[in-house]
Design an enzyme around this catalytic site. Sequence first.
Site, PDB file in Angstrom:
ATOM      1  N   HIS A   1       8.579 -41.723  -5.623  1.00 32.29           N
ATOM      2  CA  HIS A   1       9.688 -42.171  -6.337  1.00 32.29           C
ATOM      3  C   HIS A   1       9.092 -42.334  -7.747  1.00 32.29           C
ATOM      4  O   HIS A   1       9.208 -43.837  -8.055  1.00 32.29           O
ATOM      5  CB  HIS A   1      10.273 -43.161  -5.692  1.00 32.29           C
ATOM      6  CG  HIS A   1      11.637 -43.568  -6.179  1.00 32.29           C
ATOM      7  ND1 HIS A   1      12.834 -42.505  -6.030  1.00 32.29           N
ATOM      8  CD2 HIS A   1      12.448 -44.432  -6.797  1.00 32.29           C
ATOM      9  CE1 HIS A   1      13.933 -42.963  -6.467  1.00 32.29           C
ATOM     10  NE2 HIS A   1      13.756 -44.136  -7.069  1.00 32.29           N
TER      11      HIS A   1
ATOM     12  N   ASP B   1       8.870 -38.797  -1.892  1.00 36.04           N
ATOM     13  CA  ASP B   1       9.946 -39.702  -2.337  1.00 36.04           C
ATOM     14  C   ASP B   1      10.373 -40.678  -1.157  1.00 36.04           C
ATOM     15  O   ASP B   1      10.982 -40.079  -0.127  1.00 36.04           O
ATOM     16  CB  ASP B   1      11.081 -39.324  -3.150  1.00 36.04           C
ATOM     17  CG  ASP B   1      11.795 -40.466  -3.811  1.00 36.04           C
ATOM     18  OD1 ASP B   1      11.862 -41.479  -3.256  1.00 36.04           O
ATOM     19  OD2 ASP B   1      12.418 -40.071  -4.885  1.00 36.04           O
TER      20      ASP B   1
ATOM     21  N   SER C   1      16.573 -42.111 -10.782  1.00 33.27           N
ATOM     22  CA  SER C   1      16.885 -42.928  -9.649  1.00 33.27           C
ATOM     23  C   SER C   1      18.294 -43.251  -9.927  1.00 33.27           C
ATOM     24  O   SER C   1      19.342 -42.616 -10.051  1.00 33.27           O
ATOM     25  CB  SER C   1      15.988 -44.017  -9.514  1.00 33.27           C
ATOM     26  OG  SER C   1      16.201 -44.655  -8.064  1.00 33.27           O
TER      27      SER C   1
END
Length: 269
Positions: free
Chosen positions: A240, A197, A143
């Site tokens: 995610h 995501d 991320s």
Amino acid sequence: MQTSTAQDSESITVQPPSFVELQADLPVNSGSSCSAVVVFLHGLGDTSEGIMSIANSMRVDPGLNHVKWILPQASILAVTGNMKKRMPAWFDIYSFELPVRVPKPGEEDEAGMLRSIVSIDKLLESVVASGVDANRIVLGGFSQGAAMTLLTGLTTAHKLAGLFVLSARLPLRNKFKSMASTHASSVPIFWGHGTRDPLVSYKLGRACADFLLTEIGLPKAPYPGAPEGLSFHTYQALTHSVRDDELDDLTSWLKKILPPLEAAQHTSN
């Protein structure tokens, strides 16, 4: 293209981040030593300890027991997009509604990103100074850590062995062509992204990967998991986060990028 944003930003006074170190998992009395390093950057709100289990799941593979893992820790920042709550962050996030289009100047925390580039680059310099060649170092992240992986790994003067980015986007696309190093197009990249995501959308991840292919000149990997080019891996229904099949694919890629030094020297001869 210019050579190194990290070098161009030396006037920014920053220190390398603190980190947790996981030593190479070498067999007792093997006579071998650490010959490669993976630097793994955590995501927003996480810590180096928080990603230790992910690192350990790959580190225990016998094909990577010569690799030392370094898990840097981001500073604590007040994150604008999260009601100014203070948390570990590599840069500020103004809004979590991340557009697929190229952000306009001022829509991203460029100053914070540049500070983190310099900080992470100083850590890479210390690893090289310790005796590990840059071509035996992989930089990776999840991320926000993956965003910093791209920003640092493709602008540093050090030509690294490769980069891995999980659930990532490329910030500063409005100026990244002028930031990229002369060797950026030859750095192998493993990119993993989930189709569900909700934070860094699959569409955004794909757009950023395509930007690197078309605007920076990275070649597309000749096959999934190849040790050259940009290898984009799609994970159906993944949100995610990371999961076992993605980490298995990444482990296989790392073993190709960072083989034991003896095997690497034999291949080059």
